[in-house]
Write a protein that holds these residues in place. Structure first.
Motif, short mmCIF file in Angstrom:
data_model
loop_
_atom_site.label_atom_id
_atom_site.label_comp_id
_atom_site.label_asym_id
_atom_site.label_seq_id
_atom_site.Cartn_x
_atom_site.Cartn_y
_atom_site.Cartn_z
N LYS A 129 0.84 -1.20 0.00
CA LYS A 129 0.00 0.00 0.00
C LYS A 129 0.88 1.25 0.00
CE LYS A 129 -3.76 2.53 1.36
NZ LYS A 129 -5.15 2.45 0.98
N ALA A 130 1.89 1.24 0.84
CA ALA A 130 2.75 2.43 0.94
C ALA A 130 3.56 2.64 -0.32
CB ALA A 130 3.68 2.28 2.15
N LYS A 131 4.06 1.54 -0.88
CA LYS A 131 5.01 1.65 -1.98
C LYS A 131 4.30 1.77 -3.34
CE LYS A 131 9.37 0.89 -3.51
NZ LYS A 131 10.58 1.61 -3.10
N ARG A 133 0.70 1.87 -3.74
CA ARG A 133 -0.69 2.33 -3.66
C ARG A 133 -1.68 1.21 -4.03
NH1 ARG A 133 -1.07 5.90 -0.28
NH2 ARG A 133 1.11 6.22 0.05
N HIS A 135 -4.51 -1.44 -3.12
CA HIS A 135 -5.49 -1.44 -2.05
C HIS A 135 -5.27 -2.61 -1.09
CE1 HIS A 135 -9.10 -0.71 0.11
NE2 HIS A 135 -9.36 0.34 -0.63
N GLN A 223 -4.81 12.16 5.08
CA GLN A 223 -3.45 11.85 4.67
C GLN A 223 -2.70 13.09 4.20
OE1 GLN A 223 -2.86 8.65 2.00
NE2 GLN A 223 -3.77 7.15 3.39
N ASN A 234 3.58 7.05 4.52
CA ASN A 234 3.95 5.67 4.19
C ASN A 234 4.41 4.91 5.42
OD1 ASN A 234 3.28 6.06 1.60
ND2 ASN A 234 5.38 6.35 0.85
N THR B 298 0.60 -4.97 -8.06
CA THR B 298 1.76 -4.12 -7.81
C THR B 298 2.33 -3.57 -9.09
OG1 THR B 298 3.06 -6.12 -7.72
CG2 THR B 298 2.44 -5.15 -5.63
N ASP B 305 -5.75 -1.02 -12.55
CA ASP B 305 -6.36 0.07 -11.77
C ASP B 305 -7.86 -0.12 -11.69
OD1 ASP B 305 -4.28 1.76 -10.88
OD2 ASP B 305 -3.92 2.33 -12.96
#
Lengths: 347, 319
Positions: A129-131, A133, A135, A223, A234, B298, B305
Motif C-alpha cells: 500500500k505504501a510503496k 498504492r 489497495h 493523509q 507511508n 503491484t 487500476d
C-alpha cells in the motif's frame, strides 16, 4: 454524559434490531424465540463451565477486534486478520514444540513468535500500500488464502509426516491454567485473557498517549494534512498494519497455546478474523468498545452451542444475528436518519 | 503417457473449473464497473450453490434431465434477490461497501446452513442425482487435434460461460446501458449531470452481479460437489474477485484470468497423477491465483487500476 450516550445509541439499536430479526427468523421457522435466546443465555452464564468457555471464546475475539480496529484508526481496512491469525497460530505452536526452555522464557517467546508472524504477514499489504498504492483489502484477502494453504502444507509436510495435526506443545509454552480450570468446572479457559487485557491497554496507550498514536490517527483522518504537517504517511501505514497484524497473530497464538495446544490442517477459515471486523465496527474502533463488542459476540458464539442441545435450534442463527448486526452498524446512516425522524416526531 | 494425453486430461478439467469463476467474475465486473465493490460475491455464490442443490433435490423427479438447468435459473433468481441487501446497504444507506460485503458473506453461510439443518436435519444436504452430463460438442469435437482437447468430454454450460463473457463485453462496451455503467463507476457526478440516474444504474449493476454470482455458485455445486454443506463454496468467490482484478475489470480479461486460475486449480487436483506436474508440490498451484493477483496489482505485469469511483457512495449535490 449525553455525548457517550449518543455514541452508544446506534450500536445498541443495531444489536437490538439484529436480535429482533433473529427472533423473527426463529418464529417463522417454527421455534420459540424466548426459549431459544433463553438457552443461549444459559450457554453463556448458565454454570461455571459455560462461563469459562465463554471467556475462552472471547479472548481471540478481543484480539481480532483490536487488530481490525487499530488499522481502521489509520484509515486502513485489515480484512487479512484471518490470515495473520492463522500464521500466528502456527508460529506460536512451532516455537512451543521446537524448543526446550524454562517456562519464564519459553511461554513469552512462543507468544511473541505468534505476534511476529502476524506482523510479518500484515507487513506485506502495508508495504504494498505504501510503496505501490495497492489497495490493502484485495492484497490481504489474497494473503488469507495464501496463509491457509501454506500453513496446511507446512503442517502436513514439514512439521509432521503427512499428519493432519502437529504434536502437542511443551507444557512450558502452554497457557493452560489449572487454576482457571478448577474454578470453572474444567472448561478450557486459559491465561490468554490476561494477554488480551494487556493488549487492550497497549492499544489504548499507543493511540491516546503517544506521539506515534497521534500520527497514526492523523493519517487516518487526513493523509494530505498529515503529509503537509511533516508526518511520513507511508511509514505510518506500514506501522499501523504491522501492529494490527501483531494483534491478529496473538489471537492465533492464544488458540494455539491456550485452547488447543496444537495446530491442525484447516479445511476453511476459522471465521474469527471476519468476526473481528464485526467486533471492531460495533466497538467503534476504540479499545474499550472492542472489549464490550467482543463480550457480546464471543458470548453469542459460545452460547449458540447450547441452543441445539436445549431447544434444537441450529446454532447458525447466531451467525445470522451477527451478520445482521454488521449490516445495521454499517447502515448507521439509515439508523441515524430514522432516529432523527423519531426525535422530531416526539417534539 | 505422452503430452497430448496429458492435455486431454487437463484442458477439459481446466475449462470446467473455470466456468463458475467466469460467471462470478463477470458479475464482479458489472458491480465494480458501476462503482460498487462487491466482496460479497463469495456469499452470493453460497446462496446460488444452496438454491441450486435444494431445487435439484426437490424437483429432480418432475423435470428429469432439465433439472440442473432450471436449478441454475433458480439460483440466478436467488442470487439476484439476495444482492438486493448489498445494493440497499451500499447505494441507499451509504454503508461501507466492503463491510456490507463481509456481512453478505457471513449472512449467506449462516442463513443457508440454518436452512439446511432445518430442512435436512443434518450438516449437509442429500446428494443430487441429476447433474450436467458430459458431452462431446457435435461437429467441433471432430476437428482433428483441437477437437478432442477442447470440445470433447465437456459441459454445455461451460461453453455458454465463455460465450456469455463476449455478450457481457458487448453490453458493457457497445450499448448505452454499458456506457452508463462505466460512466457511473468512473465519475458519477458527471454522469448525473448528463441525466443518468446513478442510483438506478448502480442498483441494476449490483443485481446483475448477484444473478451472475448465483449462477456461478450453482454450477460449482452441481458439477463438483453434488451436495451442499458449509465448505461447498470455499474461496471460489474470492478467486472470482481475483480473476476480475487480474483481468483488469474487463469481461474478456476476467474470462481469460478465470481460465488461467481454472488451470492452476485443475493441476492441483489432477496434477499428482501426471508426469512432470506430480513433482510440483500442490501448494504452489493452490496459492498461484492469489499470489499472481497480488503481483498483478503491484504493477509488475501491467498495472491494474480499479474504476475511479469504486467504493464511494454517490451523494447528490456533494462535491
Amino acid at each position: 454524559m449525553s455525548k457517550y450516550l449518543s455514541k452508544l445509541t446506534s450500536p445498541l439499536i443495531a444489536v437490538i434490531l439484529g436480535l429482533v430479526v433473529g427472533a423473527i427468523i426463529m418464529l417463522v421457522s417454527g421455534y420459540d424465540p424466548v426459549a431459544g435466546y433463553g438457552s443461549m443465555v444459559n450457554g453463556i452464564i448458565g454454570d461455571s463451565y459455560y462461563v469459562g468457555e465463554s471467556v475462552r471464546t472471547i479472548i481471540p475475539y478481543i484480539l481480532a477486534g483490536l487488530a481490525v480496529a487499530f488499522a481502521f484508526r489509520t484509515g486502513l481496512f485489515n480484512i487479512g486478520v484471518e490470515g495473520q491469525l492463522i500464521v500466528g497460530w502456527l508460529a506460536a505452536v512451532w516455537v512451543g514444540i521446537a524448543f526446550e526452555l524454562p517456562r519464564i522464557i519459553h511461554l513469552p517467546l512462543a507468544i511473541l513468535a505468534g505476534a511476529a508472524a502476524g506482523a510479518l504477514w500484515a507487513f506485506i499489504p502495508g508495504y504494498l500500500k505504501a510503496k505501490f498504492r495497492v489497495h490493502e483489502v484485495i492484497v490481504s484477502i489474497m494473503l488469507n488464502y495464501t496463509a491457509l494453504y501454506v500453513t496446511n502444507y507446512l503442517i502436513r509436510n514439514v512439521m509432521t509426516d503427512k499428519l493432519d495435526k502437529t504434536e502437542r506443545i511443551a507444557d512450558t509454552a502452554s497457557l493452560r491454567s489449572p487454576f482457571f480450570e478448577s474454578i470453572t468446572d474444567f472448561s478450557r479457559m486459559h491465561w490468554g485473557i490476561v494477554v488480551a487485557i494487556i493488549c487492550v491497554i497497549i492499544m489504548w496507550f499507543i493511540l491516546e498517549r503517544t506521539k506515534t498514536g497521534f500520527e497514526l490517527k492523523a493519517v487516518g483522518f487526513n493523509q494530505h494534512a498529515s503529509e503537509y504537517a511533516g508526518m511520513s504517511v507511508n511509514k505510518n501505514i506500514i506501522l499501523s498494519m504491522v501492529i494490527s497484524g501483531a494483534f491478529a497473530g496473538l489471537a492465533g497464538a492464544m488458540e494455539g497455546l491456550g485452547t488447543f495446544g496444537y495446530a491442525a490442517v484447516k479445511g476453511g477459515f476459522t471465521g474469527m478474523g471476519f468476526d473481528g471486523i464485526a467486533v471492531a465496527l460495533l466497538g467503534a474502533n476504540t479499545a474499550i468498545g472492542v472489549v464490550l463488542a467482543a463480550l457480546l459476540f464471543g458470548g453469542l458464539k459460545a452460547g449458540a452451542l447450547n441452543m441445539p442441545l436445549e431447544t434444537g435450534i441450529p446454532s447458525e442463527i447466531v451467525d445470522i444475528v451477527i451478520a445482521l448486526i454488521i449490516f445495521f452498524v454499517a447502515s448507521s446512516y439509515f439508523i441515524r436518519w430514522i432516529a432523527a425522524r423519531f426525535k422530531k416526531g416526539v417534539k | 503417457m505422452d503430452f497430448y494425453q496429458v492435455l486431454q486430461i487437463i484442458i477439459p478439467s481446466m475449462i470446467a473449473l473455470a466456468a463458475p469463476l467466469i460467471f462470478t467474475s463477470l458479475g464482479g465486473v458489472f458491480s465494480e464497473r458501476a462503482g460498487v465493490i462487491n466482496i460479497g460475491l463469495e456469499g452470493l455464490m453460497v446462496i446460488g450453490a444452496f438454491t441450486g442443490i435444494v431445487f435439484n433435490l426437490m424437483f429432480a423427479d418432475v423435470f428429469g434431465a432439465w433439472t440442473p438447468w432450471l436449478a441454475v435459473l433458480a439460483a440466478m433468481i436467488a442470487g439476484l434477490l439476495f444482492s438486493i441487501l448489498h445494493a440497499v446497504a451500499c447505494i441507499t444507506f451509504r454503508a461501507d461497501q466492503t463491510v456490507s460485503g463481509v456481512a453478505i458473506n457471513l449472512l449467506a453461510v449462516g442463513l443457508t446452513m440454518f436452512l439446511v439443518k432445518l430442512i435436512y436435519d443434518k450438516g449437509q444436504t442429500d446428494r443430487i442425482t441429476e447433474t450436467f452430463p458430459r458431452i462431446d460438442v457435435p461437429l467441433l469435437s471432430d476437428i482433428p487435434f483441437i477437437g478432442p482437447i477442447f470440445f470433447a468430454n465437456g459441459y454445455y454450460i461451460v461453453y455458454i460461460a465463455i460465450l456469455i463473457s463476449f455478450v457481457v463485453w458487448y453490453v458493457l462496451y457497445k450499448t448505452p446501458f454499458g456506457l452508463r455503467i462505466r460512466a457511473v463507476g468512473e465519475h458519477p457526478m458527471a454522469a448525473d449531470t448528463m441525466g443518468v440516474n446513478v442510483t438506478k444504474i448502480r442498483y441494476a449493476a449490483v443485481l446483475l452481479s448477484g444473478a451472475f454470482g448465483g449462477i456461478g455458485g450453482a454450477i460449482y455445486a452441481t458439477i463438483f460437489s453434488n451436495e451442499f454443506n458449509h465448505a461447498t463454496i470455499n474461496g471460489q468467490g474470492f478467486m472470482a474477485i481475483a480473476a476480475m482484478i487480474f483481468g483488469k475489470w474487463h469481461p474478456i480479461g476476467a474470462m481469460g484470468a478465470a481460465l488461467f486460475f481454472g488451470l492452476a486449480q485443475s493441476l492441483s487436483i489432477v496434477g499428482s497423477s501426471l508426469p512432470f506436474f506430480k513433482d510440483i508440490p500442490s501448494v504452489y498451484l493452490l496459492i498461484a491465483p492469489y499470489v499472481l493477483t497480488i503481483i498483478a496489482l503491484t504493477g509488475f505485469i501491467g498495472r491494474a487500476d480499479a474504476p475511479k469511483a469504486s467504493g464511494q457512495p454517490y451523494i447528490k449535490g456533494k462535491r
